[in-house]
Design a protein around this motif. Structure first.
Motif, PDB file in Angstrom:
ATOM      1  N   PHE A   1       0.816  -1.227   0.000  1.00 57.41           N
ATOM      2  CA  PHE A   1       0.000   0.000   0.000  1.00 57.41           C
ATOM      3  C   PHE A   1       0.841   1.265   0.000  1.00 57.41           C
ATOM      4  O   PHE A   1       0.295   2.352  -0.061  1.00 57.41           O
ATOM      5  N   GLY A   2       2.133   1.121   0.114  1.00 58.55           N
ATOM      6  CA  GLY A   2       2.971   2.309   0.184  1.00 58.55           C
ATOM      7  C   GLY A   2       2.771   3.074   1.461  1.00 58.55           C
ATOM      8  O   GLY A   2       2.780   4.306   1.474  1.00 58.55           O
ATOM      9  N   ILE A   3       2.579   2.357   2.561  1.00 58.25           N
ATOM     10  CA  ILE A   3       2.397   3.035   3.841  1.00 58.25           C
ATOM     11  C   ILE A   3       3.682   3.749   4.243  1.00 58.25           C
ATOM     12  O   ILE A   3       3.662   4.799   4.866  1.00 58.25           O
ATOM     13  N   GLY A   4       4.808   3.185   3.809  1.00 60.08           N
ATOM     14  CA  GLY A   4       6.102   3.773   4.161  1.00 60.08           C
ATOM     15  C   GLY A   4       6.273   5.190   3.645  1.00 60.08           C
ATOM     16  O   GLY A   4       7.079   5.959   4.167  1.00 60.08           O
ATOM     17  N   GLU A   5       5.501   5.558   2.605  1.00 58.03           N
ATOM     18  CA  GLU A   5       5.624   6.916   2.055  1.00 58.03           C
ATOM     19  C   GLU A   5       5.402   7.975   3.142  1.00 58.03           C
ATOM     20  O   GLU A   5       5.987   9.044   3.102  1.00 58.03           O
ATOM     21  N   SER A   6       4.511   7.647   4.118  1.00 58.10           N
ATOM     22  CA  SER A   6       4.154   8.668   5.093  1.00 58.10           C
ATOM     23  C   SER A   6       5.230   8.848   6.157  1.00 58.10           C
ATOM     24  O   SER A   6       5.207   9.827   6.883  1.00 58.10           O
ATOM     25  N   ILE A   7       6.157   7.935   6.238  1.00 60.00           N
ATOM     26  CA  ILE A   7       7.222   8.118   7.239  1.00 60.00           C
ATOM     27  C   ILE A   7       8.492   8.641   6.573  1.00 60.00           C
ATOM     28  O   ILE A   7       9.395   9.157   7.232  1.00 60.00           O
ATOM     29  N   LYS A   8       8.512   8.577   5.261  1.00 61.94           N
ATOM     30  CA  LYS A   8       9.691   9.014   4.509  1.00 61.94           C
ATOM     31  C   LYS A   8      10.043  10.471   4.835  1.00 61.94           C
ATOM     32  O   LYS A   8      11.199  10.845   4.910  1.00 61.94           O
ATOM     33  N   LYS A   9       9.002  11.278   5.042  1.00 69.81           N
ATOM     34  CA  LYS A   9       9.236  12.708   5.209  1.00 69.81           C
ATOM     35  C   LYS A   9       9.960  13.040   6.511  1.00 69.81           C
ATOM     36  O   LYS A   9      10.406  14.161   6.703  1.00 69.81           O
ATOM     37  N   LYS A  10      10.057  12.057   7.392  1.00 69.80           N
ATOM     38  CA  LYS A  10      10.708  12.343   8.664  1.00 69.80           C
ATOM     39  C   LYS A  10      12.228  12.209   8.581  1.00 69.80           C
ATOM     40  O   LYS A  10      12.917  12.382   9.586  1.00 69.80           O
ATOM     41  N   PHE A  11      12.730  11.870   7.413  1.00 70.48           N
ATOM     42  CA  PHE A  11      14.174  11.716   7.275  1.00 70.48           C
ATOM     43  C   PHE A  11      14.761  12.916   6.553  1.00 70.48           C
ATOM     44  O   PHE A  11      14.148  13.459   5.640  1.00 70.48           O
ATOM     45  N   LEU A  12      15.943  13.298   6.976  1.00 68.77           N
ATOM     46  CA  LEU A  12      16.547  14.489   6.390  1.00 68.77           C
ATOM     47  C   LEU A  12      17.195  14.182   5.062  1.00 68.77           C
ATOM     48  O   LEU A  12      17.061  14.922   4.108  1.00 68.77           O
ATOM     49  N   THR A  13      17.906  13.075   4.995  1.00 70.50           N
ATOM     50  CA  THR A  13      18.617  12.763   3.752  1.00 70.50           C
ATOM     51  C   THR A  13      18.161  11.409   3.234  1.00 70.50           C
ATOM     52  O   THR A  13      17.596  10.583   3.952  1.00 70.50           O
ATOM     53  N   TRP A  14      18.417  11.245   1.956  1.00 66.86           N
ATOM     54  CA  TRP A  14      18.035   9.999   1.285  1.00 66.86           C
ATOM     55  C   TRP A  14      18.798   8.818   1.888  1.00 66.86           C
ATOM     56  O   TRP A  14      18.251   7.739   2.082  1.00 66.86           O
TER      57      TRP A  14
END
Lengths: 437, 580
Positions: free
Chosen positions: A379-392
């Motif tokens: 479902f791509g749930i991980g997309e919503s936590i991605k924004k909490k990281f500063l760098t790739w």
């Protein structure tokens, strides 16, 4: 004046020369090309690929130049060819040695992989398809269930009854998820995007040829209802191929294949697929059968719609992700078999609550399967936590895919029943009581 | 080698373009500067004229300066030479005698038979001179010339001139000349009375709502038709003659206190600067006047409708009417004017908007549809729905030609039908249409020469090109269509977009009488952008087009429906009184 003419001549000649250098040689008349509408990939002998093309025969599809109409009499509107080839494009070359028109893949509607191939991994084929400029991203990716050359079998069995054009059959039947909820929207472009993604994992539509030849053969043993702890199967408790049906249309699409990267890891049945669509936010509407909360062995039929986009949220508690899914649904009543007056303001809450509970357990079960059984964040749930990281790099190092396997799921479903249909009350049939019994 | 280098430089390096604009419509403030320039040019032109006149002094020019002799026989000799009497059949030279002041004076009258009104000549000129000259007139002390003009010639329009050229010019244009022995002047009487068509329905621009009068071939009728609509003393009908030999009378029409003076000056300059022997129709005139003869789109509107001319004049445009042509020219013209029909302002605006949208689609279709078909079938197969693709493929299965050849065959056949239909008017026209459209279309498909889908495309294109309101623009698109077919067959959509791009650049660079052709969108001037494509209610159009630089910008009050405002006031008052 002479100078002017000269300049004009030079300009004109440059213009004409430009034409010879340009793409004029790309020009192909429509009737010089053959258009496959479905393409199947099986595991061939050894390392090779076995490719099947379903090529439309335009005179049969459109009724020919003389407006003869559909009365061509039993001749198939497609020509199917299968061959062994090391790669996709060399296979097309080989096919052109015996198919008179050049193959053009711009109208391929369905790309079918056999389950064997899918379980092995289809990364190299998807990459090849995406690199070629003729493929369109809107083609659907299908996985044909079973062992052996299932893709070829499936394509050979596609004999639509309602359309003369099989391309339309694919379009219609694969787009039907909007009002059935039993297949996923698995287009090539999203498959590729999800395949390369660090969070979302791709899915494909499950397809198969019906297992039942005669209505006497029909059994319910393949149904998934027992695993769900039910006493009887509900409409979605099947995957493609084992639906209890017989008929001229042998091919079925139901459920979906779940991938981890480019490898197929499992399958979801029809009901689970509709929950998948709800979580994705692509659920249109469909008729859902719900056991009556107050009468045993009776059903309430609802037309369930997704009214708002679902909200998905992830929180890290220690090392474990907490997944929150918030789903809002609306429903119209289609039928109440028991005749209990659920339409009334006092009782509507009971039905709403039962529906919420029904959908919630379904979703929880389905998400749990993806977490524990497949370990694939479809479902791509991980997309919503991605924004909490500063760098790739931090995000890649976080390794969401591994974390996902240990997540807890919290589902909240909110159902509102809006309309009771054309009746505001079920009026029971009046007969003598003897006959009733 | 150096030459080649120069050519490359010319092609690829940027260089300031030559100043090509001969005339720019000036704002009111800077009008003076513009005037000076144009007057300078006029001088130059007149100098040129003198030079050429000196070079080739033909007999035609010579009688312009020839004075009328006192001796009648000299005059008759001269006239006979000029009009090649008696070889010339339709000129009438009649000699007679006047008895005036107790003297018998020989005289003669000369006119073209058929171009003059015989009864007027008989009753108003010959009868008084020959018979009534015997009547006793009280005041006998006058000169013979004055006596004749004031007492004997009872006709209403008479000019006395000593110049032979003036008389000849009048005779050529349906007047008659009266020469009297002993007087070194002649009487030029206006007795025009040739056969002509009456005011009829405008055939090329028919409307449902609106006046049904069209121009005729007579100049004064045409100017009167316009004046009848405008009823404004500021409307000036300025006469100019065009054609060195024919001296065809033309009139420049404009409203003095609205139009930009430099525009009138420019039209006058161009009209006077036409060096041609004869001119026949405003169609010819248009080609002598327009800025860009090589541009396919017309840059001057030719219209049959007096109301349309009147409307344009009130906007601040200039019209030219010519004797012998039922079409008036309206200038300057912008792209948008060509897309509007006369009816657009008469209908209520919601309907007009529907019609306008249909028209836009028609233009798009008539210009691009065949090209798009060729582009899609040759290059962009993925663009069309699979069903349509297979249908096209099936229909083309037995067609032996490539789609470009196929479409060219049908377009050519269509052009053939159109051309034949125009040249065979009356009863044969519809028959031709039936033969052409039905039999040709049907048979071509049955014989597998073309595919049925193509017939639809050609038919839709044809209908589209006929719904373009301006005839010239329709022709222009019919021509450009072939270019777009060619471009599409060479490079698909790339070719079509290239073509559109070049056509756009060309249109933006063109000017019509100092006004950019794509105004008010090409160079953005003050205007409601949407107004060019859809029409707003009539009371919203408060200003005249900005690009015309008119003297009076507003053409109606800010609130032109004043009564509605009055009603509101009344209502308020009533309420107020009730409250009291």
């Amino acid at each position: 004046m002479k100078n002017k003419i000269r300049k004009f001549c030079i300009l004109l000649s440059i213009f004409i020369i430009c034409q010879f250098t340009s793409g004029c040689y790309d020009s192909r008349e429509i009737d010089e090309l053959a258009y496959p509408i479905a393409i199947g990939f099986d595991k061939g002998e050894g390392k090779f690929l076995r490719m099947s093309l379903q090529i439309a025969v335009p005179t049969k599809v459109a009724g020919g130049g003389e407006g003869g109409g559909g009365g061509e009499g039993g001749q198939s509107s497609v020509s199917i060819t299968t061959l062994e080839t090391p790669t996709i494009y060399s296979g097309l070359n080989m096919i052109n040695t015996y198919v008179s028109k050049q193959i053009n893949l711009s109208h391929v509607k369905a790309i079918v992989f056999s389950e064997e191939l899918a379980r092995e991994g289809i990364e190299k084929y998807i990459n090849a398809l995406m690199r070629g400029r003729e493929f369109r991203g809107t083609a659907y990716v299908l996985v044909a269930k079973g062992s052996g050359n299932t893709a070829e079998k499936f394509i050979r069995e596609v004999k639509p009854e309602l359309e003369s054009n099989p391309a339309k059959y694919y379009e219609m039947v694969l787009n039907a998820y909007g009002y059935t909820g039993f297949t996923a929207e698995a287009k090539l472009i999203s498959f590729y995007r999800n395949m390369t993604s660090y969070t979302t994992q791709p899915v494909a539509v499950l397809a198969n040829v019906s297992e039942f030849e005669d209505s006497d053969d029909i059994t319910l043993e393949y149904s998934t209802y027992k695993q769900k702890g039910r006493d009887y199967p509900l409409p979605g408790d099947y995957t493609a191929g084992n639906m209890p049906k017989v008929g001229n249309i042998k091919t079925e699409v139901m459920g979906m294949a779940v991938f981890d990267g480019a490898r197929m890891v499992g399958e979801l049945d029809g009901e689970e697929t509709s929950y998948y669509l709800m979580v994705e936010g692509k659920y249109g509407y469909s008729y859902v059968t719900i056991p009556d909360p107050q009468a045993k062995d009776m059903f309430v039929l609802l037309n369930l719609k997704q009214s708002r986009k679902p909200k998905k949220r992830v929180e890290m508690v220690g090392d474990k992700p907490q997944i929150y899914i918030d789903i809002k649904l609306e429903a119209d009543i289609l039928s109440i078999q028991s005749g209990i007056n659920y339409e009334s303001i006092e009782k509507i809450g009971i039905l709403e609550k039962a529906t919420e509970e029904f959908v919630k357990t379904g979703i929880e079960r389905m998400v749990k399967r993806t977490v524990e059984e497949f370990g694939s964040d479809t479902f791509g749930i991980g997309e919503s936590i991605k924004k909490k990281f500063l760098t790739w790099d931090q995000w890649v190092a976080f390794n969401w895919k591994e974390k996902y396997r240990h997540s807890n799921i919290n589902v909240n479903v909110d159902v509102k029943i809006r309309r009771p249909g054309q009746k505001i009350k079920t009026v029971p049939a009046h007969g003598s009581e003897k006959e009733e019994k | 080698m150096a030459d080649f280098k120069n050519i490359l430089k010319y092609l690829f390096l940027y260089h300031e373009p030559d100043i090509q604009e001969e005339f720019i419509l000036k704002e009111k403030e800077s009008e003076k500067a513009g005037k000076e320039k144009t007057s300078e040019r006029r001088k130059e032109i007149s100098e040129d004229k003198q030079k050429t006149d000196n070079k080739s002094k033909t007999s035609k020019e010579s009688h312009e300066s020839k004075l009328i002799s006192k001796n009648l026989t000299d005059n008759i000799e001269y006239l006979k030479k000029v009009y090649s009497i008696p070889t010339n059949g339709d000129i009438v030279l009649r000699e007679f005698e006047i008895v005036a002041k107790d003297k018998t004076i020989p005289a003669c009258i000369i006119f073209y038979d058929g171009m003059t009104d015989r009864t007027i000549i008989d009753l108003a000129i010959l009868q008084p001179l020959m018979l009534l000259s015997n009547l006793e007139v009280k005041d006998k002390g006058k000169e013979l010339l004055e006596y004749i003009s004031k007492h004997l010639l009872v006709h209403n329009q008479i000019q006395i001139t000593q110049n032979m050229g003036k008389v000849i010019e009048d005779i050529n244009y349906g007047g008659c000349g009266v020469f009297i022995d002993g007087i070194d002047a002649a009487f030029a009487c206006d007795v025009k009375g040739w056969e002509h068509r009456g005011v009829d329905k405008p055939e090329t621009e028919s409307v449902v709502r609106g006046p049904q009068e069209g121009f005729t071939e007579t100049l004064r009728t045409n100017t009167a038709l316009v004046r009848k609509i405008l009823k404004d003393e500021e409307l000036v009908v300025e006469d100019v003659s065009v054609g060195k030999r024919s001296k065809t009378p033309c009139s420049i029409l404009y409203i003095k206190d609205i139009v930009n003076d430099s525009l009138v000056e420019e039209v006058r300059r161009r009209l006077k600067g036409i060096k041609v022997d004869y001119i026949f129709d405003t169609g010819d005139l248009e080609q002598y006047l327009e800025d860009n003869p090589f541009m396919t789109t017309p840059q001057i509107i030719a219209t049959e409708r007096p109301d349309r001319v009147a409307n344009a004049l009130t906007e601040g445009k200039v019209a030219v009417v010519m004797s012998g042509s039922p079409f008036a020219l309206v200038m300057p013209t912008t792209n948008i004017d060509l897309l509007q029909s006369a009816e657009d302002t008469y209908l209520r605006f919601p309907y007009v908007n529907l019609i306008r949208i249909v028209r836009m689609v028609a233009i798009f279709v008539s210009l691009l549809l065949p090209g798009l078909y060729v582009a899609i079938t040759n290059f962009h197969h993925e663009m069309i729905p699979t069903d349509l693709l297979l249908a096209i493929e099936a229909s083309r299965e037995k067609v032996p030609f490539p789609s470009v050849v196929e479409i060219l065959i049908m377009e050519f056949a269509f052009e053939l039908i159109v051309e034949a239909g125009i040249r065979r008017p009356g009863q044969l026209g519809p028959t031709l249409g039936i033969i052409g459209a039905l039999i040709l279309g049907q048979a071509a498909v049955a014989a597998n020469i073309v595919s049925p889908i193509l017939i639809i495309i050609v038919a839709v294109t044809g209908i589209g090109s006929f719904s373009i309101p301006n005839f010239g623009l329709g022709l222009s698109f019919r021509l450009l269509r072939f270019i777009f077919i060619f471009l599409a067959s060479v490079a698909g959509f790339l070719g079509i977009s290239l073509g559109l791009f070049m056509y756009g650049i060309w249109s933006c660079s063109v000017k019509s009488f100092g006004v950019p052709f794509m105004a008010p969108t090409g160079p953005k001037t003050y205007s409601n952008f949407l107004e060019q494509f859809v029409r707003s209610p009539i009371w919203k159009k408060e200003k005249r087009p900005d690009y015309l630089n008119v003297k009076k910008v507003h053409k109606q009050a800010k609130i032109s429906r004043q009564w509605s405002q009055d009603n509101k006031k009344k209502d308020k008052q009533q309420k107020y009184e009730i409250q009291k």
